[in-house]
Write an enzyme that holds these catalytic residues in place. Structure first.
Site, PDB file in Angstrom:
ATOM      1  N   CYS A   1      47.618   7.554  42.093  1.00  0.00           N
ATOM      2  CA  CYS A   1      48.971   7.988  41.735  1.00  0.00           C
ATOM      3  C   CYS A   1      49.763   6.798  41.190  1.00  0.00           C
ATOM      4  O   CYS A   1      49.801   5.737  41.826  1.00  0.00           O
ATOM      5  CB  CYS A   1      49.664   8.587  42.960  1.00  0.00           C
ATOM      6  SG  CYS A   1      51.359   9.104  42.624  1.00  0.00           S
TER       7      CYS A   1
ATOM      8  N   ASN B   1      45.913  47.252  36.008  1.00  0.00           N
ATOM      9  CA  ASN B   1      44.627  46.765  36.509  1.00  0.00           C
ATOM     10  C   ASN B   1      43.504  47.711  36.078  1.00  0.00           C
ATOM     11  O   ASN B   1      43.726  48.901  35.878  1.00  0.00           O
ATOM     12  CB  ASN B   1      44.664  46.671  38.046  1.00  0.00           C
ATOM     13  CG  ASN B   1      43.770  45.559  38.561  1.00  0.00           C
ATOM     14  OD1 ASN B   1      44.123  44.393  38.509  1.00  0.00           O
ATOM     15  ND2 ASN B   1      42.586  45.905  39.045  1.00  0.00           N
TER      16      ASN B   1
ATOM     17  N   VAL C   1      44.384  29.157  36.960  1.00  0.00           N
ATOM     18  CA  VAL C   1      44.463  27.700  36.794  1.00  0.00           C
ATOM     19  C   VAL C   1      44.138  27.310  35.355  1.00  0.00           C
ATOM     20  O   VAL C   1      44.017  26.140  35.037  1.00  0.00           O
ATOM     21  CB  VAL C   1      43.472  27.005  37.776  1.00  0.00           C
ATOM     22  CG1 VAL C   1      43.829  27.340  39.219  1.00  0.00           C
ATOM     23  CG2 VAL C   1      42.011  27.380  37.487  1.00  0.00           C
TER      24      VAL C   1
ATOM     25  N   THR D   1      45.218  41.450  39.058  1.00  0.00           N
ATOM     26  CA  THR D   1      44.907  40.793  40.339  1.00  0.00           C
ATOM     27  C   THR D   1      44.642  41.843  41.406  1.00  0.00           C
ATOM     28  O   THR D   1      45.316  42.866  41.450  1.00  0.00           O
ATOM     29  CB  THR D   1      46.029  39.837  40.806  1.00  0.00           C
ATOM     30  OG1 THR D   1      45.718  39.374  42.128  1.00  0.00           O
ATOM     31  CG2 THR D   1      47.398  40.481  40.823  1.00  0.00           C
ATOM     32  N   SER D   2      43.635  41.545  42.221  1.00  0.00           N
ATOM     33  CA  SER D   2      43.352  42.444  43.338  1.00  0.00           C
ATOM     34  C   SER D   2      44.330  42.159  44.479  1.00  0.00           C
ATOM     35  O   SER D   2      44.398  42.913  45.440  1.00  0.00           O
ATOM     36  CB  SER D   2      41.908  42.268  43.810  1.00  0.00           C
ATOM     37  OG  SER D   2      41.640  40.907  44.045  1.00  0.00           O
TER      38      SER D   2
ATOM     39  N   CYS E   1      53.068  12.371  47.370  1.00  0.00           N
ATOM     40  CA  CYS E   1      54.438  12.414  46.812  1.00  0.00           C
ATOM     41  C   CYS E   1      54.636  13.567  45.833  1.00  0.00           C
ATOM     42  O   CYS E   1      55.693  13.667  45.213  1.00  0.00           O
ATOM     43  CB  CYS E   1      54.780  11.083  46.140  1.00  0.00           C
ATOM     44  SG  CYS E   1      53.911  10.782  44.604  1.00  0.00           S
TER      45      CYS E   1
ATOM     46  N   HIS F   1      48.295  28.476  42.199  1.00  0.00           N
ATOM     47  CA  HIS F   1      47.077  27.785  42.633  1.00  0.00           C
ATOM     48  C   HIS F   1      46.786  26.549  41.785  1.00  0.00           C
ATOM     49  O   HIS F   1      45.653  26.087  41.729  1.00  0.00           O
ATOM     50  CB  HIS F   1      45.879  28.740  42.611  1.00  0.00           C
ATOM     51  CG  HIS F   1      45.972  29.814  43.651  1.00  0.00           C
ATOM     52  ND1 HIS F   1      45.317  31.026  43.550  1.00  0.00           N
ATOM     53  CD2 HIS F   1      46.647  29.858  44.823  1.00  0.00           C
ATOM     54  CE1 HIS F   1      45.595  31.773  44.623  1.00  0.00           C
ATOM     55  NE2 HIS F   1      46.401  31.096  45.402  1.00  0.00           N
TER      56      HIS F   1
HETATM   57  P1  NAD Z   1      40.206  38.942  41.469  1.00  0.00           P
HETATM   58  O1  NAD Z   1      38.911  38.543  40.818  1.00  0.00           O
HETATM   59  O2  NAD Z   1      40.210  39.129  42.936  1.00  0.00           O
HETATM   60  O3  NAD Z   1      40.783  40.299  40.829  1.00  0.00           O
HETATM   61  C1  NAD Z   1      40.831  40.490  39.445  1.00  0.00           C
HETATM   62  C2  NAD Z   1      41.280  41.939  39.229  1.00  0.00           C
HETATM   63  O4  NAD Z   1      41.504  42.113  37.843  1.00  0.00           O
HETATM   64  C3  NAD Z   1      40.225  42.969  39.667  1.00  0.00           C
HETATM   65  O5  NAD Z   1      40.877  44.003  40.376  1.00  0.00           O
HETATM   66  C4  NAD Z   1      39.656  43.465  38.329  1.00  0.00           C
HETATM   67  O6  NAD Z   1      39.305  44.834  38.394  1.00  0.00           O
HETATM   68  C5  NAD Z   1      40.838  43.289  37.418  1.00  0.00           C
HETATM   69  N1  NAD Z   1      40.504  43.061  36.010  1.00  0.00           N
HETATM   70  C6  NAD Z   1      39.473  42.348  35.496  1.00  0.00           C
HETATM   71  N2  NAD Z   1      39.587  42.313  34.137  1.00  0.00           N
HETATM   72  C7  NAD Z   1      40.699  43.039  33.824  1.00  0.00           C
HETATM   73  C8  NAD Z   1      41.344  43.356  32.597  1.00  0.00           C
HETATM   74  N3  NAD Z   1      40.873  42.956  31.421  1.00  0.00           N
HETATM   75  N4  NAD Z   1      42.471  44.115  32.646  1.00  0.00           N
HETATM   76  C9  NAD Z   1      42.981  44.551  33.825  1.00  0.00           C
HETATM   77  N5  NAD Z   1      42.404  44.275  35.022  1.00  0.00           N
HETATM   78  C10 NAD Z   1      41.288  43.510  35.007  1.00  0.00           C
HETATM   79  O7  NAD Z   1      41.253  37.866  40.965  1.00  0.00           O
HETATM   80  P2  NAD Z   1      42.563  37.339  41.664  1.00  0.00           P
HETATM   81  O8  NAD Z   1      43.272  38.462  42.334  1.00  0.00           O
HETATM   82  O9  NAD Z   1      43.274  36.524  40.639  1.00  0.00           O
HETATM   83  O10 NAD Z   1      42.045  36.375  42.826  1.00  0.00           O
HETATM   84  C11 NAD Z   1      40.983  35.461  42.620  1.00  0.00           C
HETATM   85  C12 NAD Z   1      41.343  33.985  42.778  1.00  0.00           C
HETATM   86  O11 NAD Z   1      40.497  33.269  41.873  1.00  0.00           O
HETATM   87  C13 NAD Z   1      42.727  33.608  42.379  1.00  0.00           C
HETATM   88  O12 NAD Z   1      43.162  32.721  43.342  1.00  0.00           O
HETATM   89  C14 NAD Z   1      42.603  32.847  41.051  1.00  0.00           C
HETATM   90  O13 NAD Z   1      43.368  31.664  41.103  1.00  0.00           O
HETATM   91  C15 NAD Z   1      41.186  32.382  41.001  1.00  0.00           C
HETATM   92  N6  NAD Z   1      40.556  32.489  39.651  1.00  0.00           N
HETATM   93  C16 NAD Z   1      41.233  32.064  38.546  1.00  0.00           C
HETATM   94  C17 NAD Z   1      40.648  32.182  37.289  1.00  0.00           C
HETATM   95  C18 NAD Z   1      41.420  31.713  36.084  1.00  0.00           C
HETATM   96  O14 NAD Z   1      42.190  30.747  36.172  1.00  0.00           O
HETATM   97  N7  NAD Z   1      41.256  32.368  34.928  1.00  0.00           N
HETATM   98  C19 NAD Z   1      39.382  32.758  37.151  1.00  0.00           C
HETATM   99  C20 NAD Z   1      38.718  33.161  38.316  1.00  0.00           C
HETATM  100  C21 NAD Z   1      39.320  33.027  39.556  1.00  0.00           C
END
Ligand code: NAD
Length: 259
Positions: A155, A221, A109, A196-197, A136, A125
């Site tokens: 709005c 990752n 986000v 992302t996990s 809307c 998200h």
């Molecule tokens: P997650 O925290 O579940 O997973 C993050 C993954 O990235 C982990 O597996 C971790 O090992 C890996 N990781 C961390 N740093 C890394 C790097 N430098 N290089 C490669 N891999 C790296 O995150 P997710 O899967 O995005 O799910 C969490 C939810 O939280 C999402 O919905 C997201 O929208 C939200 N979120 C967003 C932000 C943001 O906007 N920056 C921050 C925190 C959470």
């Protein structure tokens, strides 16, 4: 690792419709913590997690109360506006400019893909700098409202109370973004899944669409994920997105220069 970076570059150059799926991990090198890692926001502040789970219900039942609470507590991600894109974000935007990458679908986000110059970005998200009307679906830049004096913000199209565009737990993914993301996943023959996990649903369905369509699925990752363990991804390039993505970009440039 270099072999895998070259393999990813070759796969990208041969692809017809490559897309990237990104998560909190791509932004950790910009200084934004993830949620559940050792330094994660929820790990350090369970009270913030409780509030996040309640935010959507709070908005539906009591929009004015939601705004009062939100203005008092601030964003759990802090002052997001002060963070800058890192080399991982820039590499994806360069790949788009080269015509190799067609779209980024991000769970983040933080607006950093757009700040890095990516154009075709689907914010699954939402975007922390925008407000959205659930009635809307109009979206507005937060800066267009004086949140100190116009409370709650309404709005301009239909007069409903706006909420932050960010999708909270239990809140449906906005239909336009959900459908567009499914369309992109359905068209793709390569998915670059970065930081992302992939355990948060329904986002986590997108790699499954790719698997079903026999897309090449590449994970970048820091650690293996359920996508690795369940053989959804074809291969994992283990390490930091801020180093690996620029490496892939370099190899793509060399390959396309030869053509
Ligand atoms: P997650 O925290 O579940 O997973 C993050 C993954 O990235 C982990 O597996 C971790 O090992 C890996 N990781 C961390 N740093 C890394 C790097 N430098 N290089 C490669 N891999 C790296 O995150 P997710 O899967 O995005 O799910 C969490 C939810 O939280 C999402 O919905 C997201 O929208 C939200 N979120 C967003 C932000 C943001 O906007 N920056 C921050 C925190 C959470």
């Amino acid at each position: 690792m270099h072999d895998l970076i070259m393999r990813a570059a070759r796969d990208l150059v041969q692809s017809r419709h490559a897309i990237a799926l990104t998560g909190a991990g791509i932004s950790t090198e910009s200084g934004i913590p993830d949620f559940r890692g050792p330094d994660g926001i929820w790990t350090k502040n369970p009270e913030a997690e409780r509030r996040a789970y309640e935010a959507y219900t709070k908005f539906i039942n009591d929009p004015a109360g939601y705004w009062e609470e939100t203005m008092n507590s601030g964003s759990v991600l802090g002052e997001l506006g002060r963070y800058l894109p890192n080399p991982g974000h820039y590499a994806l935007s360069e790949l788009e400019k080269l015509g190799v990458l067609k779209c980024v679908v991000t769970q983040n986000v933080d607006n950093l893909h757009r700040k890095a110059g990516s154009i075709n970005v689907l914010e699954y998200h939402g975007n922390a700098f925008k407000l959205r009307c659930l009635q809307c679906t109009s979206r507005y830049e937060e800066d267009n409202f004086d949140l100190q004096s116009q409370m709650p913000p309404l709005c301009l199209n239909c007069g409903e109370v706006l909420k932050y565009d960010v999708v909270y737990f239990g809140e449906p993914i906005p239909e336009d973004v959900a459908l567009h993301s499914i369309d992109e996943a359905g068209k793709s023959d390569l998915m670059l899944i970065c930081g992302t996990s992939a355990v948060v649903y329904p986002f986590a369905n997108l790699p499954l669409i790719g698997r079903r369509n026999k897309a090449v699925i590449i994970e970048i990752n820091a650690e293996p994920t359920p996508l690795t363990h369940n053989h959804i991804s074809d291969y994992l390039i283990r390490g930091k997105t801020g180093a690996i993505l620029p490496g892939i970009l370099n190899e793509v440039k060399k390959l396309t220069a030869k053509e």
